[in-house]
Design an enzyme around this catalytic site. Structure first.
Site, PDB file in Angstrom:
ATOM      1  N   ILE A  75     -11.041   4.685  -8.267  1.00  0.00           N
ATOM      2  CA  ILE A  75     -11.068   6.086  -8.710  1.00  0.00           C
ATOM      3  C   ILE A  75     -12.111   6.859  -7.906  1.00  0.00           C
ATOM      4  O   ILE A  75     -11.882   8.008  -7.504  1.00  0.00           O
ATOM      5  CB  ILE A  75     -11.318   6.169 -10.235  1.00  0.00           C
ATOM      6  CG1 ILE A  75     -10.260   5.331 -10.979  1.00  0.00           C
ATOM      7  CG2 ILE A  75     -11.254   7.627 -10.704  1.00  0.00           C
ATOM      8  CD1 ILE A  75     -10.469   5.204 -12.476  1.00  0.00           C
ATOM      9  N   ASN A  91     -22.295  -0.778  -3.796  1.00  0.00           N
ATOM     10  CA  ASN A  91     -22.806  -2.114  -3.413  1.00  0.00           C
ATOM     11  C   ASN A  91     -21.701  -2.983  -2.820  1.00  0.00           C
ATOM     12  O   ASN A  91     -21.937  -4.131  -2.460  1.00  0.00           O
ATOM     13  CB  ASN A  91     -23.493  -2.807  -4.596  1.00  0.00           C
ATOM     14  CG  ASN A  91     -22.540  -3.135  -5.727  1.00  0.00           C
ATOM     15  OD1 ASN A  91     -21.320  -3.019  -5.585  1.00  0.00           O
ATOM     16  ND2 ASN A  91     -23.082  -3.570  -6.850  1.00  0.00           N
ATOM     17  N   ASP A 107     -27.505  -1.079  -4.097  1.00  0.00           N
ATOM     18  CA  ASP A 107     -27.303  -1.153  -5.547  1.00  0.00           C
ATOM     19  C   ASP A 107     -28.223  -0.158  -6.266  1.00  0.00           C
ATOM     20  O   ASP A 107     -29.373   0.036  -5.877  1.00  0.00           O
ATOM     21  CB  ASP A 107     -27.625  -2.583  -5.994  1.00  0.00           C
ATOM     22  CG  ASP A 107     -27.059  -2.899  -7.356  1.00  0.00           C
ATOM     23  OD1 ASP A 107     -26.113  -3.697  -7.422  1.00  0.00           O
ATOM     24  OD2 ASP A 107     -27.567  -2.346  -8.355  1.00  0.00           O
ATOM     25  N   ASN A 150     -18.835  -2.244 -13.595  1.00  0.00           N
ATOM     26  CA  ASN A 150     -17.754  -3.220 -13.779  1.00  0.00           C
ATOM     27  C   ASN A 150     -16.851  -2.675 -14.874  1.00  0.00           C
ATOM     28  O   ASN A 150     -17.328  -2.059 -15.826  1.00  0.00           O
ATOM     29  CB  ASN A 150     -18.324  -4.580 -14.182  1.00  0.00           C
ATOM     30  CG  ASN A 150     -19.113  -5.201 -13.040  1.00  0.00           C
ATOM     31  OD1 ASN A 150     -20.335  -5.259 -13.084  1.00  0.00           O
ATOM     32  ND2 ASN A 150     -18.412  -5.632 -12.005  1.00  0.00           N
ATOM     33  N   TYR A 176     -16.902  -4.152 -22.560  1.00  0.00           N
ATOM     34  CA  TYR A 176     -16.830  -3.108 -21.538  1.00  0.00           C
ATOM     35  C   TYR A 176     -16.966  -1.717 -22.177  1.00  0.00           C
ATOM     36  O   TYR A 176     -17.799  -0.907 -21.777  1.00  0.00           O
ATOM     37  CB  TYR A 176     -15.501  -3.226 -20.772  1.00  0.00           C
ATOM     38  CG  TYR A 176     -15.140  -2.002 -20.007  1.00  0.00           C
ATOM     39  CD1 TYR A 176     -15.941  -1.567 -18.950  1.00  0.00           C
ATOM     40  CD2 TYR A 176     -14.011  -1.248 -20.339  1.00  0.00           C
ATOM     41  CE1 TYR A 176     -15.608  -0.415 -18.255  1.00  0.00           C
ATOM     42  CE2 TYR A 176     -13.680  -0.109 -19.652  1.00  0.00           C
ATOM     43  CZ  TYR A 176     -14.481   0.311 -18.606  1.00  0.00           C
ATOM     44  OH  TYR A 176     -14.164   1.452 -17.926  1.00  0.00           O
ATOM     45  N   ASN A 187      -5.421   5.318 -18.863  1.00  0.00           N
ATOM     46  CA  ASN A 187      -5.143   4.292 -17.849  1.00  0.00           C
ATOM     47  C   ASN A 187      -4.817   4.896 -16.489  1.00  0.00           C
ATOM     48  O   ASN A 187      -3.743   5.483 -16.315  1.00  0.00           O
ATOM     49  CB  ASN A 187      -4.015   3.389 -18.335  1.00  0.00           C
ATOM     50  CG  ASN A 187      -4.485   2.472 -19.450  1.00  0.00           C
ATOM     51  OD1 ASN A 187      -4.954   2.928 -20.476  1.00  0.00           O
ATOM     52  ND2 ASN A 187      -4.399   1.183 -19.230  1.00  0.00           N
ATOM     53  N   HIS A 209      -4.809  -5.158 -13.644  1.00  0.00           N
ATOM     54  CA  HIS A 209      -4.155  -4.013 -14.292  1.00  0.00           C
ATOM     55  C   HIS A 209      -2.637  -4.117 -14.244  1.00  0.00           C
ATOM     56  O   HIS A 209      -2.061  -4.647 -13.298  1.00  0.00           O
ATOM     57  CB  HIS A 209      -4.610  -2.710 -13.636  1.00  0.00           C
ATOM     58  CG  HIS A 209      -6.057  -2.442 -13.859  1.00  0.00           C
ATOM     59  ND1 HIS A 209      -6.985  -2.527 -12.859  1.00  0.00           N
ATOM     60  CD2 HIS A 209      -6.740  -2.148 -14.985  1.00  0.00           C
ATOM     61  CE1 HIS A 209      -8.176  -2.274 -13.360  1.00  0.00           C
ATOM     62  NE2 HIS A 209      -8.061  -2.037 -14.649  1.00  0.00           N
ATOM     63  N   ASP A 264      -7.886  -6.103 -26.565  1.00  0.00           N
ATOM     64  CA  ASP A 264      -6.909  -5.027 -26.315  1.00  0.00           C
ATOM     65  C   ASP A 264      -6.532  -4.281 -27.595  1.00  0.00           C
ATOM     66  O   ASP A 264      -5.931  -4.865 -28.498  1.00  0.00           O
ATOM     67  CB  ASP A 264      -5.608  -5.619 -25.739  1.00  0.00           C
ATOM     68  CG  ASP A 264      -5.661  -5.842 -24.244  1.00  0.00           C
ATOM     69  OD1 ASP A 264      -6.576  -5.308 -23.590  1.00  0.00           O
ATOM     70  OD2 ASP A 264      -4.771  -6.549 -23.732  1.00  0.00           O
TER      71      ASP A 264
END
Ligand code: UFG
Length: 329
Positions: free
Chosen positions: A12, A32, A50, A75, A140, A169, A188, A284
């Site tokens: 993205i 990084n 980083d 992440n 996450y 998404n 994905h 999920d």
């Protein structure tokens, strides 16, 4: 003045760099290269390093006149975060703390943040709006929510204004054909379905057929990556105009099940795409669909590529032309 894009060589981030480039912004990128690709950069000045490296970040802020930051570096895999939450707290939460402290030190007071629908968890209402409960079902999403809260307190204490963009998404590729999605490993749905169409995988594994949805598979709101990129540029404009901090959902407002995505991909590619049903994947939620009314009203955001068929066509063009992605990992 330059815009600093962290994680600008990622999926993205690289589309946001392209959008900034198209309107002639000066761009500085920090990545990084854990997941980034040099070839994904259509513009900007890359600093490889980083956010958690203070001396490195001093160089970035000292060598450039930065007035706004777009923060992607993180992440972002739900499944991985359930197995290794420490990695997510370290890179996402601690990395953001380091960035905000440097912004404060160098008097940079605008940040656009790459957030996620995963901050909501299992939603109470569908479609979800920004006032709905945030109760992440995975590590996450929890780290992204912690990052948003950190920004809130840096605003209170240090007047650093933020726009947090909670994407649903992301999918698709840039219309130039030069950049697209290339994760290693890929997790994905849409790229995996298209890899199955290319014969690079024997089938698509569908995670769970026993959800409380019409066909039993998870429902998601797929949004074109270039529409997401446009929202970041609008958010920078809004902060430069002196607006207060805000949170916006970014989605098309229509949900598609995993089975529907596979059906549409079969139609777009003309390939069989075998599907195998497997157990649910941890973390999920069953259904995630956005209400993006606020972004439309306040940011003037208007997603242009809003048909799932067109989003999958755009992803398919990229995957067909670049079956091994950027070929660098
Ligand atoms: N899925 C499969 N098989 C696969 C891959 C995915 O059935 O091989 C299913 C998942 O279980 C889920 C749906 O397809 O129901 C979409 O999964 P993705 O991994 O493509 O996307 P997620 O919804 O898990 O997560 C994505 C981003 C997150 C973001 C979230 C917000 O990766 O960063 O969208 O909705 F937070």
């Amino acid at each position: 003045m330059a815009v600093l894009v962290t994680g600008g060589a990622g999926y993205i981030g690289s589309h946001a760099v392209a959008a900034l480039q198209e309107r002639g912004e000066e761009i500085v990128i920090v990545d990084n290269m854990q997941q980034g690709h040099r070839k994904a950069l259509l513009g900007g000045k890359l600093y490889e390093g980083d956010l958690r490296d203070a001396a490195f970040m001093d160089t970035v802020f000292q060598e450039n006149e930065i007035d706004a930051v777009i923060h992607f570096a993180a992440n972002s895999l739900v499944g991985e975060s359930m197995k290794d939450p420490g990695k997510y707290y370290h890179n996402n939460v601690f990395g953001t703390l380091c960035l905000l402290e440097k912004m404060n030190e160098y008097n940079v007071r605008k940040i656009v943040f790459s957030s996620t629908a995963a901050t909501y968890g299992e939603p109470e209402n569908v479609p979800i709006d920004e006032y709905d409960r945030t109760l992440p079902t995975n590590a996450y999403g929890e780290t992204k929510l912690a990052m948003e809260k950190m920004m809130k307190w840096f605003d209170v204490a240090h007047n650093i204004k933020f726009v947090s963009l909670r994407y649903f998404n992301a999918a698709g590729a840039h219309e130039s054909g030069k950049i697209g999605e290339d994760h290693s490993p890929e997790t994905h749905l849409i790229p995996i379905v298209l890899q199955a169409a290319l014969g690079q995988r024997p089938h698509i594994s569908v995670f769970g057929e026993d959800y409380e949805t019409a066909d039993g598979t998870c429902i998601r709101d797929y949004i074109h990556v270039s529409d997401l990129a446009d929202a970041h540029v609008l958010a920078v404009d809004r902060l430069r105009g002196g607006a207060d901090s805000a949170v916006y959902n970014l989605g098309n407002g229509t949900g598609f099940s995993v089975k529907q995505v596979i059906e549409i991909a079969r139609a777009v590619t003309g390939k069989e795409i075998p599907a195998v049903f497997e157990a649910r994947r941890a973390g999920d939620p069953a259904t995630l669909v956005a209400s993006s009314d606020r972004a439309r009203k306040e940011l003037g955001w208007n997603p242009k590529r809003d048909k799932l068929e067109d989003i999958i066509k755009s992803a398919w063009s990229w995957h067909e032309a670049n079956p091994n992605g950027y070929g660098d990992k």
